[in-house]
Design an enzyme around this catalytic site. Sequence first.
Site, PDB file in Angstrom:
ATOM      1  CG  ASP A 306      -1.918   1.152   1.077  1.00 14.37           C
ATOM      2  OD1 ASP A 306      -2.341   1.325   0.078  1.00 14.37           O
ATOM      3  OD2 ASP A 306      -2.621   1.468   2.267  1.00 14.37           O
ATOM      4  CD  GLU A 309      -0.938   5.277  -4.122  1.00 15.80           C
ATOM      5  OE1 GLU A 309      -0.451   5.630  -3.145  1.00 15.80           O
ATOM      6  OE2 GLU A 309      -1.726   4.330  -4.374  1.00 15.80           O
ATOM      7  CG  ASP A 420      -8.528   4.352   0.264  1.00 11.36           C
ATOM      8  OD1 ASP A 420      -8.042   2.968   0.429  1.00 11.36           O
ATOM      9  OD2 ASP A 420      -7.647   5.167   0.995  1.00 11.36           O
TER      10      ASP A 420
HETATM   11  C1  GLC Z   1      -4.960   3.513   2.798  1.00 12.47           C
HETATM   12  C2  GLC Z   1      -5.272   1.938   2.107  1.00 12.47           C
HETATM   13  C3  GLC Z   1      -6.491   1.392   2.882  1.00 12.47           C
HETATM   14  C4  GLC Z   1      -5.915   1.149   4.248  1.00 12.47           C
HETATM   15  C5  GLC Z   1      -5.265   2.308   4.881  1.00 12.47           C
HETATM   16  C6  GLC Z   1      -4.542   2.006   6.441  1.00 12.47           C
HETATM   17  O1  GLC Z   1      -5.906   4.202   2.913  1.00 12.47           O
HETATM   18  O2  GLC Z   1      -6.050   2.256   0.700  1.00 12.47           O
HETATM   19  O3  GLC Z   1      -6.882   0.105   2.441  1.00 12.47           O
HETATM   20  O4  GLC Z   1      -6.794   0.455   5.143  1.00 12.47           O
HETATM   21  O5  GLC Z   1      -4.468   2.972   3.928  1.00 12.47           O
HETATM   22  O6  GLC Z   1      -3.473   1.284   6.131  1.00 12.47           O
END
Ligand code: GLC
Length: 667
Positions: A306, A309, A420
Amino acid sequence: MISKIRYGNPVPTGAVVNGTADENGKGQLRYFEKTEQGFRYRMEKKDAVYGLGEANRGINKRGYQYISYCTDDPNHTEEKLSLYGAHNFIVIDGACTFGVFIDNPGRVTFDIGYERTDELNIIPEYEDLDFYIIEGEGIKDIVRQFRILIGQSYIPPRWAFGYQQCRWSYMDADAVREVVDGYENCGIPLTAVYLDIDYMESYKDFTISDERFPDFGNFVKEMKAKNIHLVPIIDAGVKIEDGYDVYEEGTAKGYFVKDREGKDYVTAVWPGLTHFPDFLNTEARRWFGLKYQALTDKGIDGFWNDMNEPAIFYTERGIDEVREFLKAEAGTGDISTDQLMELKWKLNELANNDTDYKAMYHNMDGQTVNHDRVHNLYGYNMTKAAAEGLAELRPGERTLLFSRSSYIGMHRYGGIWMGDNQAWWSHILLNLKMLPSLNMCGFLYTGADIGGFGSNTTRELLLRWLALGVFTPLMRNHAALGTRLQECFRFEHTEDFKSVISCRYRLLPYLYSEYLKSVYENEMMFRPLAFDYREDEIAVNVEDQLMLGNEVMIAPVYTQNATGRYVYLPENMTMIIMHENGEEEKELEKGIHFVEMPLNRVVFFVKADAKIPVVGTDYGRSICNGTMEDIAVSRISWLGKQDKGYRMYMDTGHSDNKKDDVLITEF
Ligand code: GLC
């Protein structure tokens, strides 16, 4: 036929792996003309434009503009131009039908009839790129050729097709146990539970909080004994903290992204101040990839990557600017309303700021490259690092792996989730619309946060979303911190959830087979009706139904309080109304029908002459964890009329991914 035209001196992206492009195409843009800003195609009235992978708005992209620039923006409202991925492949279909791929990892704008309704303008910020034109016998052939060009898609382990539950965050081991028990007590099948950032020690990658998850290895075993896989998150940013091995090694070896002066670039994400690993550097990539061992050693066999980007909350530059403003403007202690508003804008601009991206530098194996020019390669290479590391750490085994950010080429290493989203009805539809365009770009293992990530879901919304999620390779319910609890057992009448989710397990033989077929035959698992029923004017306009494989059509409900919906059947089909204990079938003729869709059923359509393999009603959780052969022998039953055969693809479970490794049975 594929032709390639090179402009300038492009950075190698690794997107194209099978170099079949005809260099004779050199200098010939064919359909396009070169403009000062980029490339222009004059669209005919009937031209439709498909593709762009993870992008906003319609299946037919004409009528708006889109910017390929991987962006962390959790509000996918209609006007947004960029989402998390950058997938520069489109097919123009109409007067002439051909594909275009712009291999350039910087910002690229696709103005598809936005400024001028009859013009398609592709505007790259940096004109160092490879411009591919793909011609073939119709859309499906063009997509197939493109998919061969970019290489075979990732194959997850079969358990990753089970139903999965996530939340930001299950704060400790007991919270995870509560979720697993909650599902078990209601008899709703569940295959995986996710660990969001709070499983870590102060959000430090490759650490596990001893306090919240004591004796983690045994906890993983305890869950495996219940057939539950735990899937931890890994974030791109590495916390700056003395004594933290990943930080110290990365600094010592020079593996972090640099600033203009060559110092390790400082930014802030969840852990506070962080450095970004330089995933564009081969050595740094291998180093980071092998770090996953901290978790594979404990029995972990799935990950999600995650914030890659990469997402930036703020940098020192941004903070300094705000401080300077405060000092200069409000030194008197008397802040005016206008000044406060300006402050608000300045604070808004702290995150994901272009100035910061432009101040980052990569060491691409000896060559210093400004981040802005290669921005869209970052998340891709984080996931490549993980995939290559995991292949070394778990030889011959498949690992679940998917990412938030991506570029074409990453589809070989892992899947993506759609980021998200929100608990909005419109986002069920957006989820559906992105499936075929992602498939065009090789991303097959994909799905959205079911139920919606942001804002509070409702029982009805979740059930309807699940009825679509039943078909998406990644079927994961996920919700944000602070939102209403969204696990299925929290709602009334859990038997309805049991019924819908059980259908997923019943459909597994078909879904996994279609997945593998799409991988090995370079096909799209999900297609717009327009790709199959080319001459059918109604079909060509349908934006809320999809073809799945060669046998099935799906048409989920995406509106509140609906008892059903209108469905267009482009040919005679059998409607299947499925539940955990069986199904009803009804023959429907080509045309428009209002179809009832009860909340506790999964309704879909099988072509009149086709049949699909499903598990009979004696399924159990074992169907997700056991071997495909077990299912095939003892549990398969068929839906639909039986006159046309079915070619079933089964996985041998090896990860060398060769076509002759797959088990194909003709029925
Ligand atoms: C980002 C991710 C989400 C995750 C959050 C906390 O927003 O896209 O899926 O729950 O971070 O890690």
